[in-house]
Design a protein around this motif. Structure first.
Motif, mmCIF file in Angstrom:
data_model
loop_
_atom_site.group_PDB
_atom_site.id
_atom_site.type_symbol
_atom_site.label_atom_id
_atom_site.label_comp_id
_atom_site.label_asym_id
_atom_site.label_seq_id
_atom_site.Cartn_x
_atom_site.Cartn_y
_atom_site.Cartn_z
ATOM 1 N N ASP A 22 0.853 -1.198 0.000
ATOM 2 C CA ASP A 22 0.000 0.000 0.000
ATOM 3 C C ASP A 22 0.888 1.247 0.000
ATOM 4 O O ASP A 22 0.912 2.017 0.959
ATOM 5 C CB ASP A 22 -0.914 0.002 1.223
ATOM 6 C CG ASP A 22 -2.114 0.919 1.051
ATOM 7 O OD1 ASP A 22 -2.065 1.788 0.158
ATOM 8 O OD2 ASP A 22 -3.101 0.771 1.800
ATOM 9 N N ILE A 25 -0.190 4.854 1.312
ATOM 10 C CA ILE A 25 -0.167 5.205 2.729
ATOM 11 C C ILE A 25 1.208 5.721 3.118
ATOM 12 O O ILE A 25 1.339 6.703 3.854
ATOM 13 C CB ILE A 25 -0.554 3.986 3.594
ATOM 14 C CG1 ILE A 25 -2.030 3.658 3.415
ATOM 15 C CG2 ILE A 25 -0.255 4.266 5.070
ATOM 16 C CD1 ILE A 25 -2.518 2.523 4.278
ATOM 17 N N CYS A 79 -2.812 10.115 10.908
ATOM 18 C CA CYS A 79 -2.615 9.286 9.714
ATOM 19 C C CYS A 79 -3.308 7.945 9.927
ATOM 20 O O CYS A 79 -3.074 7.257 10.923
ATOM 21 C CB CYS A 79 -1.124 9.078 9.455
ATOM 22 S SG CYS A 79 -0.777 8.381 7.820
ATOM 23 N N VAL A 81 -3.356 4.632 9.483
ATOM 24 C CA VAL A 81 -2.548 3.463 9.161
ATOM 25 C C VAL A 81 -2.984 2.315 10.066
ATOM 26 O O VAL A 81 -3.517 2.545 11.156
ATOM 27 C CB VAL A 81 -1.038 3.729 9.335
ATOM 28 C CG1 VAL A 81 -0.552 4.726 8.307
ATOM 29 C CG2 VAL A 81 -0.730 4.234 10.730
#
Length: 233
Positions: A22, A25, A79, A81
């Motif tokens: 990913d 990200i 963020c 994540v």
């Protein structure tokens, strides 16, 4: 697992998986932080960040190089994540903002016998409103969690490195070891466990557009409105 160097290896393992599967990200994770920014934040917060946290922020400060979009929330950036707990990972700016907010709230209305926040705790992940999150205990290096209406859980992870190692375990789909901290206290919750009728109250409230907190106790105003409506029928 206690050394500051471990967190860099754990973070690298975590971001390596993201880079492969990913990369979008990873691009949102910001750039390395600076000693000057960390030093200034320490002065404003009034505490010294432990070596492990400084190492992580120097490796990647989520706020570096980004201008936060205006938000009416405590966490301005954050963020999204995949870390344990599912909260937004915080950069230095949000760490400082959430820390000062939690500290002020505890000092103004906290229970000295059962504090929900301590000056030595530094948030590393949180929800936008700051009601739930993950903190690093600067006194012993362990990582715990806090949630509205509950006493914080201390020693959930042995260190910041352990927190990121478990995050990497979950991403890689490998068996997760015991990353918990030693001597984590087992303490009672602030409020009783949910009552059997709580789900009925939640459903009733949602159908009427009322806000209900699924992670904690049903607000008293919602429960009172439900009781009043029940008596009328």
């Amino acid at each position: 697992m206690d050394g500051a160097g471990d967190v860099r290896a754990a973070w690298a393992r975590f971001t390596s998986w993201l880079e492969h599967y990913d990369p979008g990200i990873v691009a949102a994770l910001g750039r390395p932080g600076t000693l000057e920014a960390i030093d200034r934040a320490e002065v404003r917060m009034g505490l010294e960040l432990p070596a492990e946290l400084r190492q992580w922020l120097l490796a990647q400060d989520l706020d570096t190089g980004f201008l936060a979009e205006p938000r009416e929330t405590l966490v301005e950036r954050g963020c999204d994540v995949p870390v344990p707990g599912g909260h937004l990972l915080l950069g230095l700016g949000d760490i400082e903002r959430v820390y000062l907010h939690q500290l002020a709230a505890e000092r103004s209305s906290g229970d000295p016998d059962c504090p929900s926040w301590r000056p030595e705790w530094v948030p590393i992940a949180a929800e936008r409103d700051g009601l739930y999150g993950t903190f690093l205990d600067t006194a012993n290096g362990t990582v715990g969690t806090w949630a509205e209406y509950y006493l914080p859980d201390e020693g959930v992870w042995a260190s910041l490195a352990a927190f990121f190692q478990q995050a990497a375990d979950l991403l890689e789909g490998v068996p997760t070891g015991d990353w918990s901290g030693p001597g984590a206290p087992v303490r009672p919750r602030k409020h009783d466990e949910a009552q059997p009728e709580d789900e009925a109250i939640r459903h009733w409230a949602r159908t009427r557009g009322m806000v209900v907190n699924d992670h904690g106790r049903i607000p008293s105003n919602v429960r009172e409105a439900y009781d009043k409506a029940s008596r009328l029928h």
